[in-house]
Write a protein that holds these residues in place. Sequence first.
Motif, PDB file in Angstrom:
ATOM      1  N   TYR A 339       0.782  -1.245  -0.019  1.00 57.44           N
ATOM      2  CA  TYR A 339       0.073   0.043   0.039  1.00 57.44           C
ATOM      3  C   TYR A 339       0.939   1.332   0.100  1.00 57.44           C
ATOM      4  CZ  TYR A 339      -3.722  -3.113   0.812  1.00 57.44           C
ATOM      5  OH  TYR A 339      -4.625  -4.174   0.661  1.00 57.44           O
ATOM      6  N   ASN A 340       1.857   1.411   0.679  1.00 59.68           N
ATOM      7  CA  ASN A 340       2.663   2.636   0.596  1.00 59.68           C
ATOM      8  C   ASN A 340       3.567   2.716  -0.406  1.00 59.68           C
ATOM      9  OD1 ASN A 340       3.568   4.802   2.018  1.00 59.68           O
ATOM     10  ND2 ASN A 340       5.322   4.063   2.569  1.00 59.68           N
ATOM     11  N   TYR A 341       4.390   1.745  -0.861  1.00 64.61           N
ATOM     12  CA  TYR A 341       5.300   1.695  -2.075  1.00 64.61           C
ATOM     13  C   TYR A 341       4.451   2.110  -3.349  1.00 64.61           C
ATOM     14  CZ  TYR A 341       9.290   1.072   1.089  1.00 64.61           C
ATOM     15  OH  TYR A 341      10.050   1.380   2.037  1.00 64.61           O
ATOM     16  N   ASP A 342       3.347   1.325  -3.376  1.00 68.95           N
ATOM     17  CA  ASP A 342       2.858   1.273  -4.675  1.00 68.95           C
ATOM     18  C   ASP A 342       1.632   2.555  -4.717  1.00 68.95           C
ATOM     19  OD1 ASP A 342       3.766  -0.998  -5.267  1.00 68.95           O
ATOM     20  OD2 ASP A 342       2.061  -2.465  -4.878  1.00 68.95           O
ATOM     21  N   ASN A 343       1.068   3.028  -3.743  1.00 66.40           N
ATOM     22  CA  ASN A 343       0.228   4.162  -4.122  1.00 66.40           C
ATOM     23  C   ASN A 343       0.104   5.122  -3.030  1.00 66.40           C
ATOM     24  OD1 ASN A 343      -1.290   3.130  -1.847  1.00 66.40           O
ATOM     25  ND2 ASN A 343      -2.753   1.890  -3.022  1.00 66.40           N
ATOM     26  N   ASN A 344       1.093   5.152  -2.272  1.00 68.47           N
ATOM     27  CA  ASN A 344       1.447   6.245  -1.332  1.00 68.47           C
ATOM     28  C   ASN A 344       0.291   6.331  -0.126  1.00 68.47           C
ATOM     29  OD1 ASN A 344       4.108   7.066  -1.868  1.00 68.47           O
ATOM     30  ND2 ASN A 344       3.202   7.977  -3.631  1.00 68.47           N
ATOM     31  N   SER A 345      -0.544   5.508   0.236  1.00 68.00           N
ATOM     32  CA  SER A 345      -1.982   5.564   0.912  1.00 68.00           C
ATOM     33  C   SER A 345      -1.614   5.976   2.405  1.00 68.00           C
ATOM     34  CB  SER A 345      -2.776   4.158   0.693  1.00 68.00           C
ATOM     35  OG  SER A 345      -1.902   3.103   1.603  1.00 68.00           O
ATOM     36  N   LEU A 346      -0.345   5.830   2.810  1.00 63.36           N
ATOM     37  CA  LEU A 346       0.075   6.194   4.031  1.00 63.36           C
ATOM     38  C   LEU A 346       0.335   7.752   4.055  1.00 63.36           C
ATOM     39  CD1 LEU A 346       1.931   3.006   5.521  1.00 63.36           C
ATOM     40  CD2 LEU A 346      -0.539   3.545   5.747  1.00 63.36           C
ATOM     41  N   LYS A 347       0.466   8.584   3.177  1.00 63.77           N
ATOM     42  CA  LYS A 347       1.312   9.629   2.964  1.00 63.77           C
ATOM     43  C   LYS A 347       0.533  10.443   4.006  1.00 63.77           C
ATOM     44  CE  LYS A 347       2.927  13.049  -0.530  1.00 63.77           C
ATOM     45  NZ  LYS A 347       2.703  13.469  -2.053  1.00 63.77           N
ATOM     46  N   LYS A 348      -0.492  10.587   4.206  1.00 64.49           N
ATOM     47  CA  LYS A 348      -1.591  11.509   5.191  1.00 64.49           C
ATOM     48  C   LYS A 348      -1.121  11.423   6.509  1.00 64.49           C
ATOM     49  CE  LYS A 348      -5.731   9.006   5.181  1.00 64.49           C
ATOM     50  NZ  LYS A 348      -7.445   9.149   4.726  1.00 64.49           N
ATOM     51  N   TYR A 349      -0.499  10.193   6.826  1.00 61.13           N
ATOM     52  CA  TYR A 349      -0.262   9.996   8.417  1.00 61.13           C
ATOM     53  C   TYR A 349       1.389  10.361   8.601  1.00 61.13           C
ATOM     54  CZ  TYR A 349      -4.519   7.263   7.855  1.00 61.13           C
ATOM     55  OH  TYR A 349      -5.725   6.863   7.390  1.00 61.13           O
ATOM     56  N   PRO A 350       1.387  10.767  10.075  1.00 62.42           N
ATOM     57  CA  PRO A 350       2.582  11.235  10.513  1.00 62.42           C
ATOM     58  C   PRO A 350       3.783  10.227  10.398  1.00 62.42           C
ATOM     59  CG  PRO A 350       0.923  11.526  12.096  1.00 62.42           C
ATOM     60  CD  PRO A 350       0.381  10.776  11.067  1.00 62.42           C
ATOM     61  N   LEU A 351       4.992  10.734   9.760  1.00 67.73           N
ATOM     62  CA  LEU A 351       6.146   9.852   9.455  1.00 67.73           C
ATOM     63  C   LEU A 351       7.288  10.779  10.247  1.00 67.73           C
ATOM     64  CD1 LEU A 351       7.717   7.707   8.210  1.00 67.73           C
ATOM     65  CD2 LEU A 351       7.887   9.121   6.002  1.00 67.73           C
ATOM     66  N   HIS A 352       7.985  10.058  11.246  1.00 64.48           N
ATOM     67  CA  HIS A 352       9.214  10.599  11.753  1.00 64.48           C
ATOM     68  C   HIS A 352      10.263  10.382  10.986  1.00 64.48           C
ATOM     69  CE1 HIS A 352      10.356   6.393  12.884  1.00 64.48           C
ATOM     70  NE2 HIS A 352      11.337   6.765  13.335  1.00 64.48           N
ATOM     71  N   TYR A 353      11.080  11.321  10.888  1.00 67.53           N
ATOM     72  CA  TYR A 353      12.254  11.316   9.916  1.00 67.53           C
ATOM     73  C   TYR A 353      13.455  11.320  10.788  1.00 67.53           C
ATOM     74  CZ  TYR A 353       9.310  12.401   5.860  1.00 67.53           C
ATOM     75  OH  TYR A 353       8.226  12.628   5.178  1.00 67.53           O
ATOM     76  N   ILE A 354      14.504  10.724  10.431  1.00 70.11           N
ATOM     77  CA  ILE A 354      15.499  10.495  11.389  1.00 70.11           C
ATOM     78  C   ILE A 354      16.894  10.299  10.609  1.00 70.11           C
ATOM     79  CG2 ILE A 354      15.641   7.935  10.964  1.00 70.11           C
ATOM     80  CD1 ILE A 354      16.223   9.627  14.351  1.00 70.11           C
ATOM     81  N   ARG A 355      17.968  11.245  11.170  1.00 71.33           N
ATOM     82  CA  ARG A 355      19.131  11.155  10.388  1.00 71.33           C
ATOM     83  C   ARG A 355      20.249  10.423  11.451  1.00 71.33           C
ATOM     84  NH1 ARG A 355      17.653  11.168   6.470  1.00 71.33           N
ATOM     85  NH2 ARG A 355      17.216  12.738   4.937  1.00 71.33           N
ATOM     86  N   THR A 356      20.510   9.199  11.094  1.00 71.02           N
ATOM     87  CA  THR A 356      21.487   8.207  11.804  1.00 71.02           C
ATOM     88  C   THR A 356      21.854   7.127  11.196  1.00 71.02           C
ATOM     89  OG1 THR A 356      21.355   6.656  13.861  1.00 71.02           O
ATOM     90  CG2 THR A 356      19.338   6.691  12.551  1.00 71.02           C
ATOM     91  N   VAL A 357      22.973   6.893  11.327  1.00 74.41           N
ATOM     92  CA  VAL A 357      23.467   5.454  10.508  1.00 74.41           C
ATOM     93  C   VAL A 357      23.195   4.145  11.318  1.00 74.41           C
ATOM     94  CG1 VAL A 357      25.818   6.971  10.192  1.00 74.41           C
ATOM     95  CG2 VAL A 357      25.715   5.466  11.998  1.00 74.41           C
ATOM     96  N   HIS A 358      22.416   4.327  12.180  1.00 76.92           N
ATOM     97  CA  HIS A 358      22.062   2.958  13.013  1.00 76.92           C
ATOM     98  C   HIS A 358      20.765   2.458  12.330  1.00 76.92           C
ATOM     99  CE1 HIS A 358      25.191   3.426  15.772  1.00 76.92           C
ATOM    100  NE2 HIS A 358      24.806   4.692  16.116  1.00 76.92           N
ATOM    101  N   TYR A 359      19.758   3.050  11.595  1.00 72.31           N
ATOM    102  CA  TYR A 359      18.693   2.344  11.073  1.00 72.31           C
ATOM    103  C   TYR A 359      18.224   3.476  10.109  1.00 72.31           C
ATOM    104  CZ  TYR A 359      15.406   4.968  13.845  1.00 72.31           C
ATOM    105  OH  TYR A 359      14.579   5.789  14.584  1.00 72.31           O
TER     106      TYR A 359
END
Length: 359
Positions: A339-359
């Motif tokens: 659902y996410n990679y094919d049609n971005n259906s999760l786009k409207k929900y909060p996504l946390h962005y992170i800048r780390t080398v650990h994951y």
Amino acid sequence: MAEGNSSNCDVMELSEAVKFICRHAQDVSVNRKKIKKVAQDVVRYLMNHIESFNYSNTYVMRPITYPVSTTLTTADWLFVLHTLNFSLWYPKDSKQWKVNGKKGYIGLCNAINRAYEDGKPIWNPEYYTKMTKSELECILQSDDGEPEIPLIDERLRILHEVGEVLLQKYKGTFMECLKSSEYDADKLMKLLFDEFESYRDEVKYDGKKVCFLVKARSLVIDIWDYFKESPNKFKLNKSKMMSTIFTDYCIPQLLFKLKILQYSGGFKKRLKNSNVPLEHGSREEIEIRGCSLFAANKIYKEVKKLIERLVLEKRLSDSVTPVTQLVVDNFLLKFIFTYNYDNNSLKKYPLHYIRTVHY
């Protein structure tokens, strides 16, 4: 909770840690009332696909774009893939790094696959320890040349570092790490922590040390999946298996959509209005990770209970394999991949962005 040597990566330590995080979290919480519903959805899916039940329960779901190789290079390209699998996203409203039209984790699989097909021995530390920045940029180039993959300098530095360790101590192949670990998952986890800095995913929360070790756990599960039928059978205690949902950290976004994760008003507003990534080890980031893992574990326990009841009631054959955490991970990842990679259906929900080398 371990306060001493963090290389003691006992799964129960993390299990207790995520409970502690959930109890003390300020901005993230788990709606336990929704756990049972999602567990019922998982069981319903399994019953509707009963022919693949054992597969879902014993194999790791991964993209069809996973790099293809012979068993001679499998451990090495898996090591490179997981070593590079961190911080693949740009904040919202930014152009995303994509390879073959796919972003994030699948984009990285596509890039490594492309390098493999182009004859570049991306799995070989003899090759990648000498790699220049321009060569790595070429391997990880996005579809139209921009944007470049995030943290390109850190990726090059880490490849050089891990490659030198393999060349100096493990005969230039990650297979030697498996042999040194006696093909044992727990020992391999400890080796990854001790030998490779970018795999030391540990933080402190309220003064308590927490070893998430996302990349290490994901790599170990993949190694087990590929080598569990090999002559030197890779040993993994599936009864103590911890979720590896952070293979793709859109999972918290999905858990929010499913109303399992809840955010405080202020934090939800921050995720919606700010493009500033969360810091690795910040309270908010730890709470997202801890509560997500807590929820995944609770879903698994509820699924296990429901399956056992179906077996007891003779509605399901007792020949099915004992339920593992893989069932829940595969269900959630299938939702993400579909659902996410094919049609971005999760786009409207909060996504946390992170800048780390650990994951």
